[in-house]
Design an enzyme around this catalytic site. Structure first.
Site, mmCIF file in Angstrom:
data_model
loop_
_atom_site.group_PDB
_atom_site.id
_atom_site.type_symbol
_atom_site.label_atom_id
_atom_site.label_comp_id
_atom_site.label_asym_id
_atom_site.label_seq_id
_atom_site.Cartn_x
_atom_site.Cartn_y
_atom_site.Cartn_z
ATOM 1 N N ASP A 215 86.800 21.017 -35.735
ATOM 2 C CA ASP A 215 88.104 20.010 -35.787
ATOM 3 C C ASP A 215 89.387 20.705 -35.264
ATOM 4 O OD1 ASP A 215 86.407 17.867 -36.233
ATOM 5 O OD2 ASP A 215 87.994 16.697 -37.007
ATOM 6 N N ASP A 221 94.181 27.481 -43.207
ATOM 7 C CA ASP A 221 94.132 26.671 -44.623
ATOM 8 C C ASP A 221 93.003 26.093 -45.168
ATOM 9 O OD1 ASP A 221 95.271 23.109 -44.074
ATOM 10 O OD2 ASP A 221 93.755 24.470 -43.263
ATOM 11 N N CYS A 361 95.633 19.450 -45.907
ATOM 12 C CA CYS A 361 95.797 19.175 -44.536
ATOM 13 C C CYS A 361 96.584 17.787 -44.378
ATOM 14 C CB CYS A 361 94.508 18.775 -44.026
ATOM 15 S SG CYS A 361 93.389 20.385 -44.062
HETATM 16 N N1 LIG Z 1 90.508 15.315 -37.612
HETATM 17 C C1 LIG Z 1 91.635 16.122 -37.540
HETATM 18 C C2 LIG Z 1 91.429 17.114 -38.891
HETATM 19 C C3 LIG Z 1 92.508 18.054 -39.390
HETATM 20 C C4 LIG Z 1 92.646 18.983 -40.331
HETATM 21 C C5 LIG Z 1 94.084 19.384 -40.573
HETATM 22 C C6 LIG Z 1 94.055 20.663 -41.171
HETATM 23 N N2 LIG Z 1 95.249 21.304 -41.702
HETATM 24 O O1 LIG Z 1 93.169 21.501 -41.568
#
Ligand SMILES: NCCCCCC(N)=O
Length: 369
Positions: A215, A221, A361
């Site tokens: 993704d 992170d 996230c």
């Molecule tokens: N489908 C979107 C996933 C986003 C993950 C965000 C992140 N900071 O890893």
């Protein structure tokens, strides 16, 4: 901003509050995002024990979330439209400086960076095909807080960088040098923008992010993070046949061969990944195939890692994936490296990783001003 004395504080420095979105799109979250909202709720409640939380919810979700949080004095709910609920990447990156008139600086001691956002790769591998609402989230948040905004034309997500607060930034080449972010910029040009906007003097580049993290193209992170200056927590596996093994070995070598902004060698603490975990048939079938979001295919590896935690004021809010052995092991490692924090393992984090990320996230810290 660095020239004006701003820097991005380390995440463990004191927070004024935590910002979160609220999930609803049924083509990224299974069962119309009901299970995900349960885990978002648990996460917000856990964080609110340590610091105030602002939940931003769409008009459709607002009534339910407001009612849910009615008796939570440390959680406020505001209405905000969004394409999805990844505030690490669509929220502002807050930067601060020592203010006060005594040193002749204007009073403003905090600002927000509003990076360009293209849904983790735009039409060249992004997660969804319309990110127009997400592009305004950072601006709306700094306006709500009456904080100055530094807009940037460079595409960058907050989940793709980590800083130690003392001049060092770690990031992955897999993400930042991916042609689906800033194909017109060289590595050096990207470095210079990070130095200027984050107030760092050293970038440590790690080749690849977590295996399975398609993704985001390997956000740092999900792979590793600072736990204090000079010490990094790295996702690891003992299984040499797991594709993660090679990735972690490469990261370990990049980190131990580098020195940070203060010239320190980096100490690496390992934390074993859960599983490996894979999307089940039932989970995949629970996600609507609208053609407007990346599909969730049964059998695909989940990008699950315990480093995707949120360091609140005095608390570490970490994902629990339901892998009893590894969840407990991770809790012990986190407690050891954060001796003065209370470690809270949030059950149901598997629902968040099904959407492509985790607790780090879906959160964005606002440092005290
Ligand atoms: N489908 C979107 C996933 C986003 C993950 C965000 C992140 N900071 O890893």
């Amino acid at each position: 901003p660095a020239k004006m004395g701003f820097r991005m504080p380390a995440e463990w420095e004191p927070h004024e509050q935590c910002w979160m979105g609220w999930p609803e799109r049924p083509d990224n979250w299974r069962e119309h995002a009901e299970p995900a909202r349960k885990t978002f709720e648990r996460t917000a409640m856990a964080i609110s024990k340590f610091e105030p939380v602002t939940i931003c919810a769409s008009a459709k979700q607002y009534p339910r979330v407001h009612e849910l949080m009615e008796h939570q004095p440390n959680i406020r709910v505001v209405e905000m439209s969004m394409n999805d609920s990844w505030f690490r990447d669509t929220g502002p990156t807050f930067i601060t400086r020592e203010g006060g008139s005594d040193i002749g600086l204007a009073e403003q001691t905090i600002a927000g960076i509003d990076w360009e956002f293209n849904a983790w790769g735009g039409l060249g591998g992004g997660c969804f095909d319309d990110w127009s609402l997400d592009r305004s989230i950072a601006k709306k948040i700094v306006e709500i807080e009456r904080i100055p905004r530094f807009a940037h034309t460079m595409v960058l997500e907050g989940g793709s960088i980590h800083v130690d607060g003392e001049g060092t930034c770690i990031t992955t080449e897999e993400c930042l040098l991916n042609p689906n972010r800033n194909p017109h910029m060289t590595k050096l040009e990207i470095e210079n923008e990070l130095k200027d906007f984050l107030g760092v003097t050293k970038i440590i580049w790690i080749p690849l992010g977590l295996h399975g993290d398609e993704d985001t193209n390997g956000h740092v992170d999900n792979l590793c993070c600072f736990i204090k200056p000079g010490v990094i927590l790295l996702s690891w596996t003992d299984d040499e046949n797991d594709p993660q093994y090679e990735i972690s070995v490469k990261a370990l070598s990049a980190l131990t061969q580098a020195v940070d902004a203060k010239g320190r060698q980096i100490e690496v603490v390992k934390i074993h990944v859960p599983g490996p975990l894979y999307i089940t048939k039932e989970e995949g079938e629970g996600v609507l195939a609208t053609g407007h979001a990346v599909p969730r295919v049964p059998g695909k590896r989940l990008a699950a890692s315990y480093v995707n935690f949120y360091p609140a004021n005095g608390g570490v809010i970490a994902p629990a994936f339901g892998d009893k052995k590894r969840d407990e092991e991770a809790r012990e490692v986190l407690q050891k490296v954060f001796p003065d924090h209370e470690v809270v393992m949030v059950e149901g984090a598997r629902e968040i990783v099904l959407g492509g990320g985790n607790i780090h996230c879906i959160t964005q810290q606002q440092p005290v001003r």
